[in-house]
Write a protein that holds these residues in place. Structure first.
Motif, mmCIF file in Angstrom:
data_model
loop_
_atom_site.group_PDB
_atom_site.id
_atom_site.type_symbol
_atom_site.label_atom_id
_atom_site.label_comp_id
_atom_site.label_asym_id
_atom_site.label_seq_id
_atom_site.Cartn_x
_atom_site.Cartn_y
_atom_site.Cartn_z
ATOM 1 N N ALA A 263 0.839 -1.199 0.000
ATOM 2 C CA ALA A 263 0.000 0.000 0.000
ATOM 3 C C ALA A 263 0.873 1.248 0.000
ATOM 4 O O ALA A 263 2.025 1.215 0.445
ATOM 5 N N LEU A 264 0.317 2.328 -0.510
ATOM 6 C CA LEU A 264 0.966 3.632 -0.487
ATOM 7 C C LEU A 264 0.186 4.497 0.495
ATOM 8 O O LEU A 264 -1.030 4.650 0.360
ATOM 9 N N ARG A 265 0.878 5.003 1.506
ATOM 10 C CA ARG A 265 0.247 5.817 2.533
ATOM 11 C C ARG A 265 0.756 7.244 2.443
ATOM 12 O O ARG A 265 1.936 7.456 2.168
ATOM 13 N N MET A 266 -0.144 8.189 2.694
ATOM 14 C CA MET A 266 0.233 9.593 2.640
ATOM 15 C C MET A 266 0.043 10.229 4.009
ATOM 16 O O MET A 266 -0.968 9.995 4.685
ATOM 17 N N SER A 267 1.030 11.019 4.402
ATOM 18 C CA SER A 267 0.945 11.837 5.607
ATOM 19 C C SER A 267 1.612 13.168 5.259
ATOM 20 O O SER A 267 1.880 13.433 4.095
ATOM 21 N N THR A 268 1.875 13.985 6.248
ATOM 22 C CA THR A 268 2.553 15.256 5.992
ATOM 23 C C THR A 268 3.869 15.296 6.752
ATOM 24 O O THR A 268 4.085 14.522 7.690
ATOM 25 N N ALA A 269 4.734 16.228 6.379
ATOM 26 C CA ALA A 269 5.985 16.412 7.107
ATOM 27 C C ALA A 269 5.701 16.880 8.524
ATOM 28 O O ALA A 269 6.448 16.570 9.448
#
Length: 127
Positions: free
Chosen positions: A35-41
């Protein structure tokens, strides 16, 4: 490299917060092999969105890209989604040069953007 359906990547990136809502200008993409997960810096451990990958798999990677890069990619994906939404797109860090970059490849076209951070790149190729 992570392979996703173009539509799934577009949907994932659609959840990215606006630049003005970020203290740091960074969107983190983490690929774990499935899976590809997105978060922020700003909050790297808080998953905003996730998309399952399909097709070819590689080793896991972690890259933080500029928010502006994600916006440019969204515009391109919106165009591709209308006709080719179920086709695959490759998302991968690229560190053959310095600094490392994040690349998006579909339909014979590649978009590459400099990375803010890429801890999975070799030490001499990290930004």
């Amino acid at each position: 490299m992570a392979q996703l359906k173009i539509r799934d990547l577009y949907d994932l990136l659609h959840h990215a917060p606006r630049r003005r809502d970020l203290a740091q200008d960074g969107i983190r993409l983490v690929y774990d092999g499935s899976a590809l997960r997105m978060s922020t810096a700003d909050a790297p451990d808080t998953v905003i969105a996730c998309a399952d990958t399909c097709g070819f798999t590689t080793e896991p990677w972690d890259v933080t890209a500029y928010r502006a890069s994600i916006t440019s990619t969204q515009v391109w994906l919106r165009i591709l989604t209308s006709e080719h939404g179920d086709h695959l797109i490759d998302v991968a860090p690229f560190w053959a040069q310095r600094p490392a970059a994040i690349t998006f490849t579909a339909g014979g076209h590649t978009a590459a953007f400099p990375a803010i951070a890429c801890p999975t790149a070799p030490a001499n190729r990290r930004p």
